[in-house]
Design a protein around this motif. Structure first.
Motif, PDB file in Angstrom:
ATOM      1  N   VAL A  19     -30.542  51.537  -3.788  1.00  0.00           N
ATOM      2  CA  VAL A  19     -31.258  50.178  -3.692  1.00  0.00           C
ATOM      3  C   VAL A  19     -32.784  50.426  -4.142  1.00  0.00           C
ATOM      4  O   VAL A  19     -33.258  49.188  -4.118  1.00  0.00           O
ATOM      5  N   SER A  20     -33.022  51.516  -4.558  1.00  0.00           N
ATOM      6  CA  SER A  20     -34.490  51.413  -5.295  1.00  0.00           C
ATOM      7  C   SER A  20     -34.528  51.369  -6.796  1.00  0.00           C
ATOM      8  O   SER A  20     -35.509  51.216  -7.209  1.00  0.00           O
ATOM      9  N   GLY A  21     -33.109  51.316  -7.230  1.00  0.00           N
ATOM     10  CA  GLY A  21     -33.255  50.866  -8.617  1.00  0.00           C
ATOM     11  C   GLY A  21     -33.082  52.275  -9.261  1.00  0.00           C
ATOM     12  O   GLY A  21     -32.834  52.525 -10.503  1.00  0.00           O
ATOM     13  N   ARG A  22     -33.011  53.546  -8.666  1.00  0.00           N
ATOM     14  CA  ARG A  22     -32.542  54.656  -9.292  1.00  0.00           C
ATOM     15  C   ARG A  22     -31.393  55.295  -9.500  1.00  0.00           C
ATOM     16  O   ARG A  22     -30.321  54.851  -8.652  1.00  0.00           O
ATOM     17  N   PRO A  23     -30.875  56.003 -10.605  1.00  0.00           N
ATOM     18  CA  PRO A  23     -29.454  56.303 -10.686  1.00  0.00           C
ATOM     19  C   PRO A  23     -28.948  57.145  -9.507  1.00  0.00           C
ATOM     20  O   PRO A  23     -29.711  57.800  -8.825  1.00  0.00           O
ATOM     21  N   GLY A  24     -27.840  56.758  -8.834  1.00  0.00           N
ATOM     22  CA  GLY A  24     -27.473  57.366  -7.518  1.00  0.00           C
ATOM     23  C   GLY A  24     -26.283  58.601  -7.822  1.00  0.00           C
ATOM     24  O   GLY A  24     -26.055  58.739  -8.989  1.00  0.00           O
ATOM     25  N   MET A  62     -17.354  59.554   9.212  1.00  0.00           N
ATOM     26  CA  MET A  62     -18.371  59.980   8.358  1.00  0.00           C
ATOM     27  C   MET A  62     -19.520  58.899   8.570  1.00  0.00           C
ATOM     28  O   MET A  62     -19.515  57.888   8.544  1.00  0.00           O
ATOM     29  N   SER A  63     -20.621  59.708   8.542  1.00  0.00           N
ATOM     30  CA  SER A  63     -22.090  58.825   8.708  1.00  0.00           C
ATOM     31  C   SER A  63     -22.386  58.234   7.643  1.00  0.00           C
ATOM     32  O   SER A  63     -22.156  58.550   6.465  1.00  0.00           O
ATOM     33  N   GLU A  64     -22.857  56.938   8.100  1.00  0.00           N
ATOM     34  CA  GLU A  64     -23.397  56.133   6.929  1.00  0.00           C
ATOM     35  C   GLU A  64     -24.689  56.453   5.983  1.00  0.00           C
ATOM     36  O   GLU A  64     -25.532  57.229   6.843  1.00  0.00           O
ATOM     37  N   SER A  65     -24.737  56.478   4.591  1.00  0.00           N
ATOM     38  CA  SER A  65     -25.623  56.880   3.886  1.00  0.00           C
ATOM     39  C   SER A  65     -26.980  56.160   4.302  1.00  0.00           C
ATOM     40  O   SER A  65     -26.888  54.888   4.515  1.00  0.00           O
ATOM     41  N   PRO A  66     -28.359  56.603   4.027  1.00  0.00           N
ATOM     42  CA  PRO A  66     -29.365  55.927   3.960  1.00  0.00           C
ATOM     43  C   PRO A  66     -29.347  54.760   3.288  1.00  0.00           C
ATOM     44  O   PRO A  66     -29.965  53.611   3.478  1.00  0.00           O
ATOM     45  N   ALA A  67     -28.968  55.024   1.968  1.00  0.00           N
ATOM     46  CA  ALA A  67     -28.777  53.820   0.918  1.00  0.00           C
ATOM     47  C   ALA A  67     -27.981  52.638   1.398  1.00  0.00           C
ATOM     48  O   ALA A  67     -28.493  51.517   1.334  1.00  0.00           O
ATOM     49  N   LEU A  68     -26.913  53.000   2.314  1.00  0.00           N
ATOM     50  CA  LEU A  68     -26.376  51.545   2.869  1.00  0.00           C
ATOM     51  C   LEU A  68     -26.850  51.144   3.796  1.00  0.00           C
ATOM     52  O   LEU A  68     -26.829  49.725   3.945  1.00  0.00           O
ATOM     53  N   ARG A  69     -27.636  51.717   4.725  1.00  0.00           N
ATOM     54  CA  ARG A  69     -28.329  51.450   5.797  1.00  0.00           C
ATOM     55  C   ARG A  69     -29.622  50.385   5.256  1.00  0.00           C
ATOM     56  O   ARG A  69     -29.882  49.396   5.736  1.00  0.00           O
ATOM     57  N   THR A  70     -29.905  50.923   4.134  1.00  0.00           N
ATOM     58  CA  THR A  70     -31.163  50.189   3.335  1.00  0.00           C
ATOM     59  C   THR A  70     -30.856  48.838   3.148  1.00  0.00           C
ATOM     60  O   THR A  70     -31.154  47.939   2.993  1.00  0.00           O
ATOM     61  N   ALA A  71     -29.551  48.943   2.249  1.00  0.00           N
ATOM     62  CA  ALA A  71     -28.931  47.683   1.626  1.00  0.00           C
ATOM     63  C   ALA A  71     -28.550  46.896   2.709  1.00  0.00           C
ATOM     64  O   ALA A  71     -28.747  45.663   2.589  1.00  0.00           O
ATOM     65  N   ARG A  72     -28.135  47.137   3.582  1.00  0.00           N
ATOM     66  CA  ARG A  72     -27.687  46.318   4.783  1.00  0.00           C
ATOM     67  C   ARG A  72     -29.014  45.555   5.602  1.00  0.00           C
ATOM     68  O   ARG A  72     -29.031  44.428   5.910  1.00  0.00           O
ATOM     69  N   ARG A  73     -29.973  46.456   5.844  1.00  0.00           N
ATOM     70  CA  ARG A  73     -31.406  45.875   6.209  1.00  0.00           C
ATOM     71  C   ARG A  73     -31.848  44.872   5.357  1.00  0.00           C
ATOM     72  O   ARG A  73     -32.358  43.698   5.870  1.00  0.00           O
TER      73      ARG A  73
END
Length: 451
Positions: free
Chosen positions: A441-446, A1-12
Motif C-alpha cells: 500500500v505504500s507503492g513499493r514492490p511486494g 494465519m495472521s493477517e499481514s501489516p500491509a492488509l491491515r493498512t489497506a483495510r484502515r
C-alpha cells in the motif's frame, strides 16, 4: 494465519476513505431541504433539484464504472471528491435556481464516480497480496459500518449545528449579517462538508497506492470504457451469482423507496405537526444509519452462523422484510404497543439490509475480475437506483395504509428467495492484478503471497 501489516493498512485506509466520502453527505442531508426553502425555492423546485441529482447519477453509473476500471481507482475517486467540493460550495453559498440545480447535478456526477472505486481498490489490494480466494467479508463489513457511522454522525451534526447557532446571542443572525446573507446557519454544515471533501481528496491522492497500469490515452479510454461496460453487462446476465446480487440490489431499492417515502409522513402523524415530524424523521434516519452499520459489522458473524455467504444474504433480506411487515401491520394503529412494534420493525429493516450487503458484495467480487470490478459495482448501484425510482412511483399510487409497506416487504422476500439454493461452485476469475507482482500500500514492490 495472521493477517499481514500491509492488509491491515489497506483495510484502515479503505475505512478512512469510506468515512471521509460519506461524512459530507451526512452533514448536508439534514439541512438541505430547509436551506433550499430558506433561499426562496418552492417545494417543486426542491423536488427538481433532487431529481437532477438522481438522474445524473443513474445516467453516469456505467460510464464512470468503466472509467475507473480503465484509468484506475485513485484518479476517479479524487475527481469525485473535487466535484463534491464544488457542488457543496454551490449549495452552501448559492441563492439561485441555477446554482442549486448545477450543484445537485455535480453531486450526482460525484456519486456516480464514487460508486465502486474505493471498494474495488480494497479488493484489488487484498487479492494482490493473498490471492483471488482471500477473505473480503471482514473488510467490506467494516467499510459498510464506517459508511453508516459517518452518515449517522454527519446527520446529527448537520441537524444540530444550525439549531445551536440560534441559541444564546443568536450567532446565526450575526453570521448572516456579517456575510451579507451569503452564509446562513443552515449553510454551515454544508460548507463544513466541503472542507471534509478537501481532506478526502488529499487522503486519496496521498494514501491510496495502485499497481502500475498501462498509461491511458484518449483513444484507449474511448475504446476501453465501452468494452468494459459491455463485458460487465454480459457478466451480469450470464453469471448466476452476479445476477442474484443485482436482483437483490433492486429488491433493496424497492424497500428503501417505501421507507423513505412513507416514514416522513408517518413521523409527522406521530408528533402532530410537520416541523416536529421532520425532527423525528432526522432522528430516525440517524438511527437507521447506525443500525445499518451495526448490521454490516455483524455480517461475518451472520455468514458463520448460517454457514455460507448465500444463506447470510437470505437471512438478512428475510429479517429486513420482516421489519417492513411490522411497519405495515402497525400502519393504521396507534398506541404505545404499536409504536414499540413499529420502532422494532424499523430497526430490523436496517439491521437486515446492513448484514446482507457485505455478504452480497463478497460473493460479487469472487465472480468478477479486477478489470470489471468497478463496472460491476456500478451496475449494482444502477439496478438499485432504477428500481428505487420506479418503486417510488408505485408506492405513491397505492392507497394509504398497510398496502405500500407490504409492497416493499414482498420485494425483499422475492430478493431473499433468490438465495434459497446455493449455486454450484465455480473457479474464481483470476484478475490481472493478482497474477502480477503485488504492490504494497505504500507503492513499493511486494513479496509474492505464500502458497
Amino acid at each position: 494465519m495472521s493477517e499481514s501489516p500491509a492488509l491491515r493498512t489497506a483495510r484502515r485506509r479503505y475505512l478512512a476513505v469510506s468515512a471521509l466520502f460519506w461524512l459530507p453527505i451526512g452533514l448536508a442531508f439534514a439541512p438541505a431541504v430547509l436551506l433550499f426553502t430558506e433561499r426562496g425555492m418552492s417545494l417543486t423546485a426542491v423536488a427538481a433539484f433532487f431529481a437532477a441529482h438522481s438522474l445524473t447519477a443513474a445516467a453516469l453509473e456505467l460510464p464512470t464504472g468503466g472509467l475507473s476500471d480503465v484509468l484506475g481507482r485513485r484518479s476517479v475517486l479524487a475527481a469525485a471528491g473535487l466535484l463534491d467540493v464544488v457542488a457543496l460550495m454551490l449549495l452552501g453559498l448559492g441563492s439561485s435556481y441555477a446554482a442549486f440545480a448545477v450543484g445537485m447535478g455535480l453531486k450526482g456526477v460525484a456519486r456516480a464516480l464514487s460508486s465502486g472505486p474505493g471498494e474495488a481498490w480494497y479488493v484489488d489490494t487484498v487479492q494482490a497480496h493473498s490471492g483471488p480466494d482471500a477473505d473480503l467479508r471482514t473488510g467490506l463489513s467494516r467499510g459498510g459500518a464506517a459508511t453508516s457511522a459517518a452518515l449517522a454522525a454527519g446527520t446529527l451534526v448537520g441537524g444540530a449545528v444550525p439549531w445551536l447557532l440560534g441559541l444564546g446571542p443568536d450567532l446565526g443572525a450575526r453570521l448572516s449579517e456579517a456575510t451579507g446573507g451569503v452564509v446562513l446557519p443552515l449553510s454551515v454544515p454544508v460548507l463544513a462538508g466541503a472542507a471534509v471533501s478537501i481532506v478526502f481528496v488529499v487522503y486519496v491522492l496521498t494514501m491510496l497506492r495502485e499497481p502500475p497500469r498501462k498509461p491511458a490515452t484518449p483513444s484507449s479510454v474511448l475504446r476501453g470504457v465501452p468494452a468494459t461496460i459491455c463485458a460487465g453487462l454480459r457478466l451480469s446476465i450470464s453469471e448466476l451469482t452476479v445476477r442474484r446480487v443485482l436482483l437483490s440490489a433492486g429488491a433493496a431499492g424497492a424497500a428503501l423507496a417505501t421507507v423513505e417515502l412513507l416514514m416522513p409522513g408517518r413521523a409527522a402523524g406521530l408528533t402532530g405537526t410537520a416541523e416536529s415530524g421532520a425532527v423525528l424523521f432526522a432522528a430516525l434516519a440517524c438511527a437507521g444509519f447506525a443500525t445499518s452499520g451495526l448490521g454490516s459489522a455483524l455480517a461475518p458473524l451472520a455468514a458463520r452462523l448460517t454457514r455460507s455467504g448465500e444463506h447470510a444474504v437470505l437471512a438478512g433480506l428475510g429479517v429486513s422484510a420482516g421489519g417492513l411487515l411490522l411497519l405495515g401491520v402497525t400502519a393504521t394503529s396507534s398506541g404505545p404497543l404499536s409504536l414499540v412494534v413499529a420502532v422494532g420493525g424499523f430497526i430490523l429493516f436496517y439491521l437486515g439490509l446492513g448484514a446482507a450487503s457485505p455478504n452480497e458484495n463478497e460473493l460479487l467480487h469472487h465472480r468478477v475480475s479486477s478489470e470489471q470490478r468497478a463496472t460491476a459495482l456500478s451496475v449494482q448501484s444502477l439496478a438499485q437506483q432504477l428500481v428505487y425510482a420506479l418503486s417510488g412511483l408505485a408506492v405513491s399510487a397505492l392507497p394509504v395504509g398497510p398496502l405500500p409497506w407490504l409492497f416493499g416487504s414482498a420485494a425483499l422476500l422475492a430478493g431473499a428467495a433468490l438465495w434459497i439454493r446455493r449455486p454450484a461452485p465455480v473457479p474464481a476469475p483470476v484478475a490481472r492484478i493478482a497474477s502480477a507482482s503485488p504492490v504494497d500500500v505504500s507503492g513499493r514492490p511486494g513479496t509474492p503471497p505464500t502458497p
